[in-house]
Design a protein around this motif. Sequence first.
Motif, short mmCIF file in Angstrom:
data_model
loop_
_atom_site.label_atom_id
_atom_site.label_comp_id
_atom_site.label_asym_id
_atom_site.label_seq_id
_atom_site.Cartn_x
_atom_site.Cartn_y
_atom_site.Cartn_z
N LEU B 155 0.86 -1.18 0.00
CA LEU B 155 0.00 0.00 0.00
C LEU B 155 0.90 1.23 0.00
O LEU B 155 1.76 1.38 0.87
N ARG B 156 0.69 2.09 -0.99
CA ARG B 156 1.49 3.33 -1.07
C ARG B 156 0.54 4.49 -0.87
O ARG B 156 -0.32 4.75 -1.71
N LEU B 157 0.72 5.17 0.24
CA LEU B 157 -0.13 6.32 0.55
C LEU B 157 0.62 7.61 0.33
O LEU B 157 1.81 7.71 0.62
N HIS B 158 -0.12 8.59 -0.15
CA HIS B 158 0.39 9.96 -0.27
C HIS B 158 -0.55 10.80 0.59
O HIS B 158 -1.69 11.05 0.21
N ILE B 159 -0.07 11.17 1.78
CA ILE B 159 -0.94 11.79 2.79
C ILE B 159 -0.79 13.30 2.70
O ILE B 159 0.23 13.87 3.05
N ALA B 160 -1.85 13.94 2.20
CA ALA B 160 -1.81 15.39 1.99
C ALA B 160 -2.01 16.12 3.31
O ALA B 160 -2.75 15.67 4.18
N PRO B 161 -1.36 17.29 3.45
CA PRO B 161 -1.51 18.08 4.68
C PRO B 161 -2.80 18.90 4.63
O PRO B 161 -2.78 20.13 4.66
N TYR B 162 -3.92 18.21 4.56
CA TYR B 162 -5.21 18.88 4.42
C TYR B 162 -6.29 18.02 5.06
O TYR B 162 -6.34 16.81 4.81
N VAL B 163 -7.13 18.64 5.87
CA VAL B 163 -8.29 17.96 6.47
C VAL B 163 -9.51 18.27 5.60
O VAL B 163 -9.91 19.43 5.50
#
Lengths: 199, 199
Positions: B155-163
Amino acid sequence: MSKVFCDISTSLDGYVTGLNQRLDAPFGDGPARAELHRWALEAAEENAVERERVIDAGAFIMGRNMFDPHRGAWDPEWTGWWGAEPPYHGPVFVLTHHERDDLVMDGGTTFHFVTGGITEALDRAKAAAGDRWVSIAGGASTANQYLGAGLVDELRLHIAPYVLGAGERLFTGVRPFGLTPVEVRHTAATTHVRYVIGS
Amino acid sequence: MSKVFCDISTSLDGYVTGLNQRLDAPFGDGPARAELHRWALEAAEENAVERERVIDAGAFIMGRNMFDPHRGAWDPEWTGWWGAEPPYHGPVFVLTHHERDDLVMDGGTTFHFVTGGITEALDRAKAAAGDRWVSIAGGASTANQYLGAGLVDELRLHIAPYVLGAGERLFTGVRPFGLTPVEVRHTAATTHVRYVIGS
């Protein structure tokens, strides 16, 4: 002026605790304590920097349920989870609907019980903290109230490599907002990400 | 034997798209496209390694809603979002309840429409991929079906700094499982975390 951080461990699917928190299972159902807090419990040395930051504050704020998960039955004799000498070594403001006298513990921790809501608690915590930071210590509901009100300056997440599937989520009920990541550090037990709130 | 990855961009609160995906708003309500995919859209050079990996697969699987969010009204003439030459350059297996002939595009992409469910799609994708990996390309529902069935290796996640506050979540309906983080890389627009599934 004192700044405010929230430092919290989450599962990869965004839960900070399992469902049904109670006196004999303060992290609720499932392996939330073991899986989400492994970085601090079992890999303490590798994660020493982040561990020390958790309690590096001039004052702390926590929800009643973190102090005392008696599920509605307020116990006026309860002195918290942390034994005679809690790790805070400073003032801790507990959000509650129940009046109670200050509770002075060994080692400098005093629990103050605040019935006037999150703003009163923050005002008192900032006044007590002086030049040091204020920590929003948890749990999920308290963190979400402060995040939702725009009162947090820095969010420090410890994202565990575990999908918990159910529990109490961070960010529930919070309106959209941007953050600026300022530090990322990876260890086997967690991914530490420190965000300044605002983009 | 071909391995399977899922490569997906999420908000900090775990959403991969906004609510109400539709033809004129394929990422749904709110700024999901701009905020979650900024790393690939606006910071392409800094994130070149991760961008290239997204399409480095021998075959792809996607949900019908990712191929064609017509909200129930199947359009037999629809050829996807990606113009005459989609970026896949290989076979793409689309999960659907509607029979349709293969759709051959320029540059080596062929869309195959699979009505037999996720296992049939994966069998066909693995056979087509040979020694290369299979990508579960999305969206949330398709990713969650494969994750829930234990059919994903990485699993490759790209976690954006946004809620984002609302949308379709990754991990909905998935039972608890552990992962092993194997790579973390941080850029201003996202935090890339690559996990092997299993702890």
